[in-house]
Design an enzyme around this catalytic site. Structure first.
Site, short mmCIF file in Angstrom:
data_model
loop_
_atom_site.label_atom_id
_atom_site.label_comp_id
_atom_site.label_asym_id
_atom_site.label_seq_id
_atom_site.Cartn_x
_atom_site.Cartn_y
_atom_site.Cartn_z
N GLY A 27 35.16 7.29 35.55
CA GLY A 27 34.02 6.52 35.05
C GLY A 27 34.53 5.16 34.60
O GLY A 27 34.80 4.28 35.41
N SER A 28 34.69 5.03 33.28
CA SER A 28 35.28 3.80 32.76
C SER A 28 36.79 3.78 33.01
O SER A 28 37.42 2.74 32.94
CB SER A 28 35.00 3.69 31.26
N CYS A 29 37.36 4.94 33.30
CA CYS A 29 38.79 5.02 33.61
C CYS A 29 39.07 4.32 34.94
O CYS A 29 38.18 4.15 35.76
CB CYS A 29 39.23 6.48 33.74
N VAL A 30 40.33 3.91 35.13
CA VAL A 30 40.73 3.28 36.37
C VAL A 30 41.83 4.11 37.03
O VAL A 30 42.80 4.49 36.37
CB VAL A 30 41.23 1.83 36.14
N GLY A 93 36.60 1.89 36.60
CA GLY A 93 36.23 0.83 35.67
C GLY A 93 34.74 0.52 35.64
O GLY A 93 34.33 -0.62 35.52
#
Lengths: 161, 208
Positions: A27-30, A93
């Site tokens: 999700g917001s992780c890369v 991201g």
């Protein structure tokens, strides 16, 4: 027999062809994928936060863009890679929530992408492809044989970068 | 200071107290949900989970599972995150029930459906927090709800990121809501921040 190795949130793994590395539900992780074409070697870090400096607890170095990249480069060299040959592809991201109020934490995806790009530059690693941003999650499968990164989404198609 | 890394030092008494608080809060939330959809809602006894961040998505059936998540931040005396996660099919059914539509009519979540689900999140979170506030005397203020519809891992990433800066483990109270005799309607998670956990435990009189 090729294996698909799962890389969970705040984790990192290195693998050799013909294996594949996979991270589900970024999700917001890369997801940061480093590739050494000559050595047929790849690494994937599932980065959760931009910088270890602001954190109170830095035990897990795979969690932060800066420390994860240092670690990934080291691990790949230990496994026979040469950092001069490394290239990078990144995905993730996103901003997952439609949110009325302004909140830093909700823009974490954008900050993660920036931090990853900065740290790639710091290591002199060329970013050859990226699929970042938006408001949707991504599952990625990194094929170490070809260096292809498959990006799957729900409702936003599937692509190879 | 009870940091997240010290979660394993919580005593049995403290864990019981948290479970009991969860029970009362979730009981009220389940009642509120039942009233909204005019149908009986069963709930499981809340679990107090202390998990590595990476394992949290497994609670919702895997990082790849297509879900709807309603998120609220809690401020006031104790900071926390509240997340209500439903498989997409269930969220669509929930909208059908809320809107008085026949089951299966709702196929997409447009503005009005999103708004309805946010309101569900709002009501169950507020009811939960009211119960907790009565119990502890703490002031707990929920934020405006935010809605995300996507892979469970992706929805959870965004919420867990704020815990990641503090530690590698997260403490969460987890309750499953089920419609009478049916599958899970949704998972209700409450994640207190580490400092907030200390505040709540003190207010409950089980500090250390």
């Amino acid at each position: 027999m090729a294996q698909i190795i799962q890389v969970g949130m705040a984790d990192l793994r290195v693998a050799k062809a013909p294996d594949k590395l996979m991270s589900a539900g970024l999700g917001s992780c890369v997801g940061v994928c480093l590739y050494d074409k000559t050595a047929k070697l790849g690494g994937l870090a599932h980065v959760m936060l931009p910088a270890s400096l602001q954190a109170k607890n830095v035990q897990n170095r795979a969690k932060f863009a800066d420390t994860a990249l240092d670690m990934l480069v080291d691990e790949m060299e230990k496994t026979g890679g040469n950092r001069a040959r490394f290239t990078a592809k990144i995905a993730g991201g996103a901003q997952m929530f439609r949110f009325a109020g302004d909140s830093d934490i909700m823009r974490i995806g954008e900050r993660n992408v920036q931090a990853v790009e900065e740290n790639l530059r710091r290591h002199g690693i060329k970013l050859v492809a990226k699929d970042t941003g938006g408001n949707f999650g991504r599952t990625i499968v990194f094929d170490i044989e070809t260096g292809d990164l498959l990006v799957k989404t729900i409702g936003h198609g599937e692509r190879v970068i | 200071m009870c940091l997240i890394s010290d979660f394993n030092q919580l005593s049995g008494l403290q864990l019981d107290a948290l479970r009991e608080v969860g029970n009362i809060g979730a009981g009220n939330a389940a009642t509120a949900l039942a009233q909204m959809i005019n149908s009986k809602i069963e709930m499981t006894v809340p679990r107090v989970n202390i998990l590595p961040l990476g394992e949290v998505p497994d609670l919702t059936g895997g990082a790849d599972r297509f879900v709807v998540g309603v998120y609220l931040g809690v401020t006031g005396s104790a900071r926390a995150s509240i997340l209500f996660v439903m498989p997409v099919e269930n969220a669509l059914h929930l909208v059908d029930m809320l809107m008085g539509r026949n089951l299966g009519v709702t196929q997409t979540l447009d503005e009005i459906e999103v708004s309805a689900l946010q309101e569900v999140g709002n009501i169950i979170a507020s009811t939960y927090l009211n119960a907790l506030a009565m119990f502890t005397g703490l002031t707990l203020i929920p934020s405006v709800p935010a809605l995300g519809m996507d892979m469970a891992g992706a929805i959870l990433n965004a919420v867990l990121a704020q815990f990641g800066a503090i530690g590698d483990y997260v403490l969460m109270l987890e309750t499953e809501f089920k419609k009478e005799g049916q599958d899970v309607v949704g998972h209700f998670f409450v994640l207190p921040e580490p400092g907030a956990l200390q505040t709540i435990l003190s207010a409950l009189g089980v500090n250390g």
